[in-house]
Scaffold this motif. Structure first.
Motif: not given
Length: 569
Positions: A195-198, A207-210
């Motif tokens: 979810p952080f864009g990379f 992390p959650p959201g991957t």
């Protein structure tokens, strides 16, 4: 093996979505995903343990870099001995020499050589450590730069830099509590996007959201807590993983749909493939989307928040608030919107941390005297000697309630006193009092009058109606005989003088203040003194002209003088 994994996760999807904890976690993931700052994605990143680091090659100053990290739930990176190697790998992978901002900044005017980090502080409080890696040319003067960068040129040691300088990029750090392990252990067959864009193919922890995408079938999974959920998942999160549109069926289960002329891939359930001309979807004319509901069977579907109309093709707004489970919190209510709903708090409450919390209206001092906060509202009260103003419940007015009360005087001016409406001030030896004014003695009413403390009430005899609170108007259906009978009855000694028909408090006259009474008395004194001087003046004039009077006799001779004769003693 990929097909087996796909089948296994699909079989457990229903069980997973019925878990309350999973719903809460997915909502949290949604907040992270929609809260991200759009525009710049990281050049690269990596994760280990419960931390992820991302490298951005965007030229900016220190403040802009920190804001960008915060918008994705992180902060500028804290460099420790354990993370130095990871950061070096990130910079080398981008083939960018730097410099890059890190989360080290000085807030005091001068460096302090004796304090940890020489007076600088990490952006994240948990980033504090004894580890230091300054360049040999550290500037200890008070005019030295207050922010810090790292670069390959300085062998990744910490160098001071002006905070408003624009450098090559920055390093962000993100933390999470519960993550997912690699999906099925198939590093080469699965690609991950955090979810952080990379992106990454061999991240040690996610992390959650991957989102994980499996090759070659294109199936997708999302990390929620410690588990992977196969697409389609919640439509509000990344479109449920669908290539085109994510819809919710009548059983509230998400599914993917495709535009006319395409159908959902039966293998992965999310991508769209070209349909044959004879496919039923081409002939159904669905307003929103056509989905496959069984072997060879198709049905029209609607977007989230809408439902199929009776014609089976068009979509109408679904009243989400018909479900009592929506907005379950106390003092909250569900408000239906086009295509969805929103939760609002009842009047007097505000949304705080997902719950409706009572608003303390008294904090804004709405009452003239005393304020008492109650759930959803407030209540005003008055000090002793006052009562609520019927025209404004937030204000108070003087009140006596008996024939005589002590006057309310200004503590700085004992001659400035106030009385309630319907009372007059009277000065006593050592204090001032308010005395009830008898309005009936001054004929305030057209007919009957009854004096009350601070006011009066008017009434009318039978056959009359009270108007404008003081006048009596004869009823139109009453004739002259009835009026005569009423008058005769009023004068009879055994008959009540009047029968009150309607009793309404009249408008109270303004109270006469002490200053007004003094002015009246002084005026009267001046009038009396003036009249006394006038009488004295007239008496003196009469004395000058009337002490001796002469007159002619009948034959023109003088008569004797006339003298005033007083009584003899």
């Amino acid at each position: 093996m990929a097909a087996g994994m796909h089948h296994h996760l699909k079989a457990n999807a229903s069980w997973f979505w019925n878990m309350k904890d999973a719903t809460v976690l997915l909502v949290a993931v949604l907040a992270v995903l929609v809260g991200g700052l759009g525009g710049t994605d990281p050049y690269g990143g990596d994760c280990f343990g419960n931390q992820c680091f991302a490298l951005f090659s965007q030229s900016c100053d220190f403040s802009s870099a920190q804001t960008h990290c915060q918008h994705r739930g992180g902060a500028l990176a804290s460099v420790r001995a354990s993370t130095t190697d990871l950061l070096i790998r990130l910079v080398h992978s981008g083939n960018i020499t730097g410099p890059f901002w890190i989360g080290l900044q000085r807030f005091s005017n001068c460096p302090n050589q004796t304090s940890p980090l020489r007076g600088y502080q990490w952006a994240k409080k948990d980033g504090e450590s004894d580890y230091e890696n300054w360049v040999p040319t550290f500037d200890s003067s008070c005019a030295s730069p207050q922010c810090v960068t790292v670069s390959e040129r300085d062998r990744f040691r910490w160098a001071q830099e002006r905070c408003d300088a624009r450098v090559s990029g920055f390093l962000c750090e993100y933390a999470f509590q519960i993550g997912c392990a690699r999906l099925g252990g198939q590093e080469k067959a699965v690609g991950y996007k955090t979810p952080f864009g990379f992106h990454g193919n061999s991240l040690p922890s996610m992390p959650p959201g991957t989102i994980a995408t499996m090759s070659p079938n294109g199936s997708k999974y999302i990390c929620s807590g410690e588990k992977w959920q196969g697409a389609p998942w919640n439509c509000e999160i990344q479109n449920g993983g669908c290539e085109h549109e994510c819809v919710v069926d009548p059983q509230h289960q998400p599914s993917c749909s495709c535009p006319p002329g395409f159908s959902v891939n039966p293998v992965n359930g999310i991508t769209c493939e070209t349909e044959d001309a004879d496919n039923p979807c081409a002939r159904m004319g669905c307003e929103f989307a056509c989905v496959r509901v069984g072997d060879g069977a198709h049905s029209c579907a609607c977007d989230h928040g809408f439902k199929l109309a009776p014609d089976g093709r068009s979509c109408v707004d679904f009243n989400d608030c018909s479900d009592e489970r929506q907005c379950p919190g106390e003092n909250s209510r569900c408000v239906n919107t086009l295509g969805g709903f929103k939760c609002e708090c009842e009047v007097g409450f505000q949304m705080t941390g997902g719950s409706c919390v009572d608003v303390d209206e008294c904090s804004s001092a709405p009452c003239e005297h005393l304020c008492h906060n109650i759930p959803g509202s407030y209540k005003c009260s008055c000090y002793e000697g006052y009562k609520m103003d019927p025209q404004d419940p937030n204000k108070c007015k003087l009140h006596c309630g008996k024939e005589e009360c002590v006057a309310e005087c200004d503590p700085n001016d004992k001659y400035q006193c106030y009385c309630p409406d319907g009372y007059v001030a009277e000065e006593r030896d050592d204090h001032n009092v308010c005395i009830d004014l008898d309005e009936c003695a001054n004929f305030f009413c057209d007919k009957g009058c009854k004096n009350t403390y601070g006011s009066f009430v008017c009434s009318c005899p039978k056959g009359f109606t009270l108007t404008k609170e003081v006048f009596c108007i004869r009823n139109e259906d009453e004739d002259e005989d009835a009026e005569g009978s009423a008058t005769e009855a009023a004068t009879s000694p055994n008959t009540p003088t009047e029968t009150p028909r309607e009793v309404i408090p009249t408008r109270r006259p303004s109270a006469v203040t002490k200053g007004g009474l003094v002015a009246i008395i002084v005026s009267c004194v001046f009038v009396v003194v003036g009249m006394g001087f006038l009488c004295q003046y007239l008496t003196n004039q009469r004395g000058k002209t009337g002490g001796e009077v002469t007159s002619k006799g009948p034959q023109g001779g003088e008569s004797h003088s006339l003298h005033g004769i007083g009584s003899e003693s």
